[in-house]
Design an enzyme around this catalytic site. Structure first.
Site, short mmCIF file in Angstrom:
data_model
loop_
_atom_site.label_atom_id
_atom_site.label_comp_id
_atom_site.label_asym_id
_atom_site.label_seq_id
_atom_site.Cartn_x
_atom_site.Cartn_y
_atom_site.Cartn_z
N SER A 308 0.85 -1.38 0.01
CA SER A 308 -0.03 -0.04 0.21
C SER A 308 0.92 1.31 0.21
CB SER A 308 -0.78 -0.12 1.23
OG SER A 308 -0.16 0.38 2.17
N CYS A 467 0.23 7.99 2.19
CA CYS A 467 -0.70 9.25 2.47
C CYS A 467 0.11 10.27 2.91
CB CYS A 467 -1.70 8.62 3.43
SG CYS A 467 -1.13 8.71 5.05
N GLU A 469 3.90 10.14 3.97
CA GLU A 469 5.03 9.74 4.40
C GLU A 469 6.16 10.52 3.45
OE1 GLU A 469 2.62 7.80 4.14
OE2 GLU A 469 2.75 6.10 5.76
N HIS A 500 4.23 -0.24 13.73
CA HIS A 500 3.05 0.33 13.31
C HIS A 500 1.99 0.73 14.18
CE1 HIS A 500 3.52 0.86 9.02
NE2 HIS A 500 4.26 -0.03 8.79
N GLU A 601 5.16 4.58 14.52
CA GLU A 601 4.08 5.30 14.16
C GLU A 601 3.23 5.22 15.60
OE1 GLU A 601 3.24 4.86 9.56
OE2 GLU A 601 2.40 3.05 10.91
#
Lengths: 863, 84
Positions: A308, A467, A469, A500, A601
């Protein structure tokens, strides 16, 4: 409005279901197991080659850009060599094993959208997988066979076997089960959140790349560092697979041309066949060919791994030399440009990523995050915006689709006309372009990649991967018609793998309950031994638990990614990324120019900060109630029934229970405590303290590539799933409800002093210390109406970014429309909203995220 | 056309998704489970090959050796022999 042909294509797309099939996995697996004993990377390349070679080509009417991941329009497929646990039927022991180690916790708390292309239920000879993908029942037995064949050999299984050797592994299991952490990345989405580099195929063509590898083989065969030999051999095999794949499409186009009676369509099919035949060997001659080749390699990379956020990057600048040439020669005009760009939008929108339910639903909301960046600076520091990018924005308005989303790399040197075009697009309600600060990103890049030799010029080649990064780039010397054009492209592997999403509100909850998770009954952390008599002790305990979580997750994910790079090394992506071909090393062996790419994250930061402010004020300073009373109120969700009874997952109307009166006072004090987003020093200073500490502590953890890790602060959709695992909090948020989105967005309804107060709160810390920050604003359409509205919107964008902020994006939508869309989804198939770093069709979003978007503060004035 | 065949077994079908496909002859989007018409032409699939033998529902073997599934495309298989 889009061109008539695109309009029909879009109508067809709206009726099309997400479809999985077994063609690629079958041939990949068959070839793999027929080559037992082969050098691993060569074995994988042979498997890839056979799978690409055997894919059935489908060409649909009106496509000027052809080829897809599979034969289906929204096609994707499982990769059991990566992971198999989530395919298992509930009765299967393997599935139970996966549950036991916490791998499926996120899946259980994830809700998919019930409309659009999601196959939410089985029926009509179709099996629903994970509530999203449809698989023909005739192919299910083979899927299960494949899963069994790969059992014990997949990246997930091998990684799991060795991560258990990490001394704190048991704690990691508890962390995953309690959803302190959202998911493992090594076997779910090991690549992506990076920027493609199309330079080599564009400059040399496939045959040129194969020739280059062959020459390199002659240089390295028999010499030390023999892994180079195997890498080049693998690159050749994989490129041969891609070449045959293209030729199969060419053959299909010829066949369709032969069968076609309509002369115009016949001509289009014949031209497609000719174009593909040429591109199967050679570099492109025209803009159309260059765009087709970029698309082909884009999906070739997507087919080699579960990915993704593989972003096309600054595609408008990459393709500009061909576009300019074709416009000058008359091959191309504005109408044709728009038609091709709209075709490109449809192709990107068709992309699906087949990953687990927790990842596709709980994190990605079905999106694939192909982010196209525009603007920024050239190699020599001038505005890089060009006329083709104006058309790219225009096509995002005439053909509004979720993919590719657009991001403006905002720099003071960009022309006003270009910026106003971006504002015009935002006002359509598409949710894009997002606006990011070019300078802040470059400061981050120099800080992070400077030790690997990044220069200021290199930093200017960056783009958004995924999105939001920040991803490093490189300038590549494209030679076309005797001229050299420096085109930007990605220069690193995945920039968002590692840890994550750690839920900060969940960690605070565990601090208050001494490491015990009340939802699952698990002890996640050992008793922290703090009495929590002071606010400072709460902070210390939080830092302790948070650090423990990062430590074990970092170690376990390093093991998983090591399994990934050993079992399924990235070959096609590596062949594209500088300097893998030059070095003879794939991305997993640090062949890329830049390798400090692992991050940590977090999610829910604003709820966490608001909770700390409430504890500090109510419990420790004003002593309005005790910590024990606070904890009781949290357990009771301040006297509210579970979200299921209310069926509303964010801030909003909830069913009060019989005990509610008992908690009214405490709840009110919690809600009235200072809230982030109001330019209030009391809470903003806590926010700054958190950010400063978090951004610094990430560097204490070392990635698989032996580099310090960095912070990443986006929510994607995790604020829904992770909120669903977290009880009520001291900020007044009720149990199991969605957190604030993004990382600097205020919790819905709590930012009451206007946008400039929100901006002041958001920028109390240095955004360049992080890979990103994320601010989403919902604005009522009436506020930005007309030319004056456009100017106002651009002013607030500039005002925010000039404070050093990294990112802002907008939903220009009326909340009443969203409420109606929730009630009558059948009337809103085309409605798109901005979630957090991506635009998605409303009907394909899960209810928790829909509720959160509805609940967001709606700005009715922005002056 | 014989009743057991559906559009999904026809060479003239371009699959759109798990439910529908485009017929290249009549240019219409149909259910792929629709009964085949008189323009039906066998798609090259393993289940229509002489070398295919079923071992259980939706699983079979090629030449009694290699595990395959009946709907697997045999377009590029040099040993394909249509049985029907």
């Amino acid at each position: 409005m889009p061109q008539e042909t695109i309009k029909k294509w879009k109508e067809r797309y709206f009726k099309t279901k997400s479809s999985a099939d077994m063609e690629f996995p079958y041939w990949y697996s068959r070839e793999w197991f027929e080559n037992d004993g082969e050098i691993n990377i060569v074995r994988r390349a042979k498997a890839l080659k056979r799978a690409f070679t055997r894919l059935t080509p489908s060409i649909f009417p009106n496509e000027l850009i052809v080829m897809g991941k599979t034969r289906n329009m929204r096609g994707s497929y499982p990769m059991p060599w990566l992971s198999g646990s989530y395919f298992m039927a509930a009765h299967d022991q393997l599935y139970k094993d996966a549950l036991d180690c916490g791998k499926l916790s996120a899946d259980k708390l994830t809700k998919f959208g019930q409309g659009g292309g999601n196959v939410t239920k089985s029926g009509n000879n179709v099996i629903s997988i994970a509530g999203k993908f449809g698989l023909r029942k005739e192919e299910l037995p083979m899927l299960m066979e494949m899963v069994k064949i790969w059992k014990g050999k997949s990246v997930e299984d091998i990684g799991h076997k060795y991560e258990k050797l990490v001394p704190q592994y048991k704690q990691k299991e508890a962390i995953m089960k309690s959803l302190v952490c959202m998911f493992d990345s090594g076997y779910t989405i090991p690549q992506g959140r990076e920027v493609m580099n199309y330079y080599y195929p564009l400059q040399y063509g496939i045959d040129g790349m194969i020739d280059f590898c062959q020459k390199k083989i002659n240089e390295v065969a028999g010499r030390p560092d023999m892994d180079r030999l195997y890498f080049y051999k693998s690159a050749i095999l994989s490129l041969e697979g891609v070449k045959t794949w293209i030729l199969n499409y060419a053959e299909k186009a010829e066949l369709l041309s032969d069968k076609e009676k309509d002369s115009e369509r016949k001509r289009l099919y014949a031209e497609t066949a000719e174009r593909l035949k040429w591109l199967s060997s050679n570099p492109p001659r025209t803009f159309h060919e260059a765009l087709q080749l970029c698309w082909t390699f884009h999906i070739a990379v997507l087919n080699e791994d579960c990915i993704s956020g593989m972003s096309p990057g600054r595609l408008g600048q990459v393709l500009y030399p061909w576009w300019k040439k074709d416009m000058a020669s008359g091959i191309l005009n504005k109408e044709k440009t728009m038609e091709l760009l709209e075709c490109m939008r449809m192709k990107f929108t068709e992309l699906d990523c087949f990953a687990s339910m927790g990842v596709v639903g709980g994190v990605l909301s079905g999106n694939t995050f192909n982010n196209l960046s525009i603007g920024g600076l050239t190699k020599d520091g001038q505005s890089a915006a060009n006329e083709l990018e104006m058309f790219i924005i225009e096509s995002g308005m005439t053909c509004a689709t979720p993919q590719p989303t657009l991001t403006i790399l905002y720099n003071e040197k960009l022309p006003e006309e270009f910026l106003l075009k971006g504002v015009q697009c935002v006002k359509t309600g598409a949710g894009y372009p997002a606006w990011v600060n070019d300078q802040t990103a470059m400061d981050f890049l120099m800080r992070n990649y400077g030790p690997e030799g990044m220069t200021t010029q290199d930093a200017r080649a960056w783009a958004i991967g995924g999105c939001l990064e920040t991803s490093p780039g490189a300038w590549m010397p494209l030679k076309l018609d005797g001229k050299t054009h420096w085109i930007p492209g990605g220069s690193a592997g995945a920039t968002s793998v590692g840890v994550h999403f750690i839920s900060t509100p969940k960690i605070l909850e565990l601090v208050l309950f001494n490491g015990m998770d009340k939802r699952t009954g698990l002890e996640v952390f050992k008793d922290h031994d703090y009495k929590l008599k002071t606010y400072e002790e709460v902070w210390l305990a939080f830092k302790d638990y948070f650090s423990q979580a990062v430590d074990v997750l970092c170690l376990c994910n390093n093991v998983q990614h090591d399994a990934w790079r050993k079992i399924t090394p990235p070959i096609i992506n590596s062949a594209l990324k500088p300097d893998c071909l030059e070095k003879g090393k794939d991305i997993g062996q640090k062949g890329s120019r830049f390798n400090a790419t692992f991050n940590i994250e977090v999610c829910g930061g604003i709820n966490f900060v608001n909770s700390l402010a409430s504890l500090k004020k109510n419990v420790f300073e004003e002593k309005n109630f005790t910590l024990e009373e606070m904890k009781d109120a949290m357990i009771q969700s301040f006297g509210h029934e579970s979200k299921e009874k209310a069926d509303f997952h964010s801030k909003g109307e909830r069913v009060k229970n019989a005990e509610q009166r008992k908690w009214i006072k405490i709840h009110k004090l919690c809600l009235d405590a200072p809230k982030y987003g109001n330019d209030d020093f009391y809470v903003d200073s806590i926010f700054k303290e958190w950010e400063d500490w978090f951004c610094a502590m990430c560097g204490n953890f070392i990635s698989l590539y032996d580099k310090p890790m960095y912070p990443c602060q986006i929510s994607v959709s995790t604020h829904g799933s992770m909120g669903a695992a977290t009880m009520a909090a001291p900020d007044g948020r009720l149990s199991w409800t969605t957190f604030a989105d993004g990382s600097v967005s205020a919790y819905p309804g709590t930012d009451k002093n206007g946008p400039y107060a929100l901006f002041n709160s958001a920028t109390v810390w240095d955004h360049s210390a992080s890979q990103n920050s994320q601010l989403n604003m919902k604005i009522h359409p009436s506020v930005v109406k007309g030319r004056e509205g456009s100017k106002k919107l651009l002013e607030i964008i500039k005002a925010y970014l000039r404070k050093g902020a990294f990112h802002i994006q907008f939903n220009v939508v009326d909340s009443e429309t969203l409420k109606d869309a929730q009630k009558h989804p059948e009337k809103y198939r085309e409605l798109m909203v901005r979630v957090a770093g991506f635009t998605q069709y409303w009907v394909e979003l899960g209810k928790p995220i829909q509720d959160e978007v509805i609940a967001r503060t709606e700005y009715c004035e922005i002056a | 056309m014989t009743k057991e065949y559906t559009c999904r077994d026809c060479e003239n079908l371009i699959t759109i998704d798990v439910l529908e496909g485009l017929c290249v002859i009549d240019k219409k989007v149909n259910s792929i489970d629709k009964k085949a018409c008189d323009k039906f032409k066998f798609a090259k699939k393993c289940k229509f090959c002489l070398h295919y033998s079923s071992i259980e529902e939706f699983l079979g073997k090629c030449k009694n050796k290699t595990l395959i599934y009946p709907d697997l495309s045999a377009k590029d298989c040099k040993d394909f022999k249509l049985t029907t």
